[in-house]
Scaffold this motif. Sequence first.
Motif, PDB file in Angstrom:
ATOM      1  N   PHE A 149       0.840  -1.205   0.000  1.00  0.00           N
ATOM      2  CA  PHE A 149       0.000   0.000   0.000  1.00  0.00           C
ATOM      3  C   PHE A 149       0.872   1.250   0.000  1.00  0.00           C
ATOM      4  CE2 PHE A 149      -1.974   3.254   2.724  1.00  0.00           C
ATOM      5  CZ  PHE A 149      -3.010   3.616   1.903  1.00  0.00           C
ATOM      6  N   GLU A 153       1.212   4.201  -2.905  1.00  0.00           N
ATOM      7  CA  GLU A 153       0.959   5.620  -2.676  1.00  0.00           C
ATOM      8  C   GLU A 153       2.156   6.486  -3.049  1.00  0.00           C
ATOM      9  OE1 GLU A 153      -2.230   5.462  -2.293  1.00  0.00           O
ATOM     10  OE2 GLU A 153      -2.549   6.304  -0.305  1.00  0.00           O
ATOM     11  N   LEU A 183      -6.332   7.691  -5.294  1.00  0.00           N
ATOM     12  CA  LEU A 183      -6.265   7.645  -3.836  1.00  0.00           C
ATOM     13  C   LEU A 183      -7.536   7.045  -3.261  1.00  0.00           C
ATOM     14  CD1 LEU A 183      -4.514   8.414  -1.390  1.00  0.00           C
ATOM     15  CD2 LEU A 183      -6.010  10.356  -1.115  1.00  0.00           C
ATOM     16  N   LEU A 184      -8.667   7.402  -3.835  1.00  0.00           N
ATOM     17  CA  LEU A 184      -9.920   6.817  -3.346  1.00  0.00           C
ATOM     18  C   LEU A 184      -9.852   5.299  -3.490  1.00  0.00           C
ATOM     19  CD1 LEU A 184     -12.643   7.318  -2.151  1.00  0.00           C
ATOM     20  CD2 LEU A 184     -13.594   7.570  -4.418  1.00  0.00           C
ATOM     21  N   ALA A 187      -7.380   3.871  -0.948  1.00  0.00           N
ATOM     22  CA  ALA A 187      -7.866   3.903   0.433  1.00  0.00           C
ATOM     23  C   ALA A 187      -8.823   2.744   0.682  1.00  0.00           C
ATOM     24  CB  ALA A 187      -8.550   5.241   0.722  1.00  0.00           C
ATOM     25  N   VAL A 188      -9.688   2.489  -0.303  1.00  0.00           N
ATOM     26  CA  VAL A 188     -10.592   1.351  -0.162  1.00  0.00           C
ATOM     27  C   VAL A 188      -9.798   0.048  -0.141  1.00  0.00           C
ATOM     28  CG1 VAL A 188     -12.480   0.124  -1.281  1.00  0.00           C
ATOM     29  CG2 VAL A 188     -12.501   2.591  -1.214  1.00  0.00           C
ATOM     30  N   LEU A 190      -6.836  -0.313   1.024  1.00  0.00           N
ATOM     31  CA  LEU A 190      -6.235  -0.433   2.352  1.00  0.00           C
ATOM     32  C   LEU A 190      -7.219  -1.078   3.324  1.00  0.00           C
ATOM     33  CD1 LEU A 190      -4.088   0.222   4.507  1.00  0.00           C
ATOM     34  CD2 LEU A 190      -5.196   2.414   4.803  1.00  0.00           C
ATOM     35  N   LEU A 191      -8.500  -0.688   3.227  1.00  0.00           N
ATOM     36  CA  LEU A 191      -9.488  -1.288   4.125  1.00  0.00           C
ATOM     37  C   LEU A 191      -9.540  -2.795   3.901  1.00  0.00           C
ATOM     38  CD1 LEU A 191     -12.399   1.303   4.053  1.00  0.00           C
ATOM     39  CD2 LEU A 191     -10.498   1.088   5.626  1.00  0.00           C
TER      40      LEU A 191
END
Lengths: 520, 535
Positions: A149, A153, A183-184, A187-188, A190-191
């Motif tokens: 991740f 980034e 990024l959106l 970020a998802v 990463l969840l």
Amino acid sequence: MNAVLIALLALPLLGAALTLAPATAFGPDRATQEKRALRFGALVTGLVLVLTVALAAGFDRAHASRMQAVTDTAWIPAIGVRFHLGVDGISLPLVVLTALLTLLCAVYSTRRLPDGPGVPSARVFVGLLLLLEVGMLATFVVLDLLLFFLAFEIVLIPMYFLIARWGSGAKVASANRFILYTLLGSAVMLLGFLLVGLKAGTFDMTALAAAHGHGLSHTTQVLAALAIGLGLAVKAPAWPLHSWLPDAHTSAPTVGSVLLAGVLLKMGTYGLVRVLLPVVPDGTATLAPYLGALAAVGVVYGSLACLALARQGSKGDLKRLIAYSSVGHMGFVLLGIASLTPVGVNGALFANVAHGLITGLLFFLVGALKDRYGTADLDTLAGATGAALYGRAPRIGALLAFAAVASLGLPGLAGFWGEVLAMFGAFDPAAGLSRPAFVTYMVLAGLGTLLTAAYLLIVVRRVCMGDPKQPAVVEGIADLRPYEAVSWTPLAALTLVAGLWPALLLGLSDPAVKHLLGGG
Amino acid sequence: MISSVSAPVSAAAGHQLLGQPAVHPTLLAVSNPGGLIQSVDWVAIAPPLIAALTALAVLLADLFLPERHKKLLGRLTAAGLALALLALLPLTGGHPRATFCAQNVTGATDNAGCSYVADHFALVFQLLALGGALIAALLSLHTVDEEKLPSGEFWFLLLSSATGAALLPASRDLATLVVALEVVSLPSFALVGLRRDGRGGEAALKFFLSSVTATAVMLLGVSFVYAATGSLHLSAIAEGLGQAPGQLKPLAEAGAALTLVGFAFKVAAVPFHFWVPDTYTGAPLPVAGYLSVVGKAAGFAGLALVTSIAFRPYGHTWGLLLAVLAAVTMTAGNVAALRQRSDTAQGAVRLLAWSSVAQAGYLLVPLAAAGYAGSAHPLGATVAYALIYGLVNLGAFGVAALVGRTAPDNRLDDYQGLFARRRWAALALAFFLLCLAGLPPGVVGLFGKVVVFRAAVDAGLGWLAVVMAVNVVIALFYYLQWTAKLFVAPTTEATSGESRVPVSLAATLSLTAVGAVVLSVAPQLVLQVVSGSLF
């Protein structure tokens, strides 16, 4: 501990840090500073390529499924993040491709960096390029979900500034769209990673792959696969999450486009193979038919969009056209992955590398045309009969035609094998997947290859052929320049090699893919 | 401190001593005279105590120092805060030390009846409070001079507020907690108003009114809770809430809710956040930074203590409440920050103010998760995030103070091309902003967000994690726009002639920047609080 991979990441990082040195460290006056900074960038990326070649030479091809050159130490024990690096047959080609493309971009930039009012100095450019390289290489060599991740980034900020500062047209808007979209997605993603890591108790990719989904309930797997898949599909990009791509490509400078198409898109598909397939296999199997459908739609959609752009009078931008063609080509890659078979995934990985080579070359060529003509608008370039590059700049014309037929999948060139294998995979998908559905996708993808051939041939006809005597936008354009030849020849040569000797790549990826799919 | 000692009086004790008329008979009425005399653990209370003593010393010194030596006061303050930070060191090893205990049993590991406990939670928040105050003090060294602030008062107020912030995380009963919170707040009003212009006055008044309202509401809640449970000690309240008789339940619940509302004011959670932008823009910049970090940290420490110790039996209720509060706070803060125009006066400070509201939303997430998980474990994420946020946010305020020296309006447009004018300041600000956004190269900010996400996912708060993910993307937009502004190439070359940067300001900025870089390389340094036990 293995020094090679650490050096591979540390070298460009150090180089990027050095570009922060005061300007006077690079030379007395601005022109010298710029020149030396660009040479410095080429030097560092060259060293990185040497390292990757050494890595490839030392790679034990007999055990391509095993992680090699492994480094594994604790980094943040508090949240279980380990500094775990390694390469296997899947990541090695991508590492070499990344180092190669970055070097070619650095070499190309030493002569051809966009300049003008409002454009920052070349030192900043080199710093960003090297930071970008750190992120790209790290993505392919890390073996920890949170590090993955992080690497994912790292590339965002440098690419944002490459587009927003050195780009053209609506560059800031395109750059914003690129970074916010990605990024959106991440970020998802990463969840999803956190869900997997917390339920399985480890973020280590090899451990998770070895467990092959054991200890994760079906619900967890589906949820995690959905979140991770969504993030990676934005990056890949899969239809309908691709809308950031054409704008980003149209606005990006040539090197930005080359790296975006050649490496950044691969990070998405690599993640699908490396994380999604082995870590949450049940969840992936549940979602695979949908991914396959999106892939098939993407293939057809991408080529239809290109056909529309290639038509006379549609004011199609060549860079935009190639960006859409990427959507189509990545559709093949996604289809191969969605089939969940060794054949399909091998094809996907092959197509991945092939697309990196061919599209990298295409973006270089179109960038060169844009430099020479001041526009990449197809209608303006072609005029009434065609731009007649064969007559005006025969070498560039020939290379463009070569890249175009490689891109449409002519047997004997790199574009062929990946797409054929991906379609083979879809023809006979893994057990448990609906065969009729996948055969439908295959037929759609087959239709896509025809459309792809159609638009690429139209492009060749309108750009390469034509009457050299008709008035052109810019008369007397230069043919292939030496620095262009230096930075493009390797791509053309490798396209030919990969097309004639596919076993070079397939031999590496096949054992690793079988290992990840749990078959060997 | 409250010491509700109620030693039993024994008449028998008096008889044994009848033959000694020199001793006053009323003293002899106690069977165990030592029980009344509290043995104070001076080492445990040293950090807030040193800060308080320094405050008094500054106040006294101000009376005697001639005008030209007033600069020494600032240095004295910084030295006192540094000393208070050093006093944390002896407390780190071994089991938590406690003092001001109701049942003074020496050597007992259970600190349930103690009003002051120096456990990991307290120490980390004291580190944040005192460290934040120290950085703010260093940033203020030149501000006090240049803005002609009354120096004795300024340093005394800052130290008093820091004392309260250091006392608060260690306090374990509601009375000490409220007193400590007021010791944080009351000097802050005056600090905000010290710049005696219209804006400062308005800012101070807004801050004062909203804060006093919060205190009043909180006190009402505390009295309800006391009535229902019969104790002010946090752990005793937890027991009392579990065993409260049926007819007292509504009272206890109302009390808990009102107490939480009071704390929500203090941490500037939506809808109690309206004072933030005006107060920050009206205050001297280092004070605004101080409020955004130390003031907020105090509020969060109190909120964490009250929720996860005292109101533990109501975990699911306040868990949901805090989760909703977190989601609304981060969204409102980010949307408002997004709407900041680049040409409004004080735009930079307003943006930082709104972003600090949004960051408060992220900080609330692990607190909510603690409610769902039923344990204090997720709090570690809040603590770690608060530390990271504190460092980089103070750094950002520091650069804003630097830019504010040449561009008093501090518009976002004033940052255009800062890289060409002040290379290192621009790089530092870019790094701080990317840390706040949570994007590499601001690695430590990224991992700060990761631990918060992790707490939410672990507690099953998936929806909150998704809301936060969307918010992180919104926030990136404005942080990135600001970052991009810094690196715009200047259109004119005539950018020299900038005034020299004061040494203290430059040193503070390098300190925070180096700190952020070091933490980015070794995030374990700060993230270790996530894995360890806090209480």
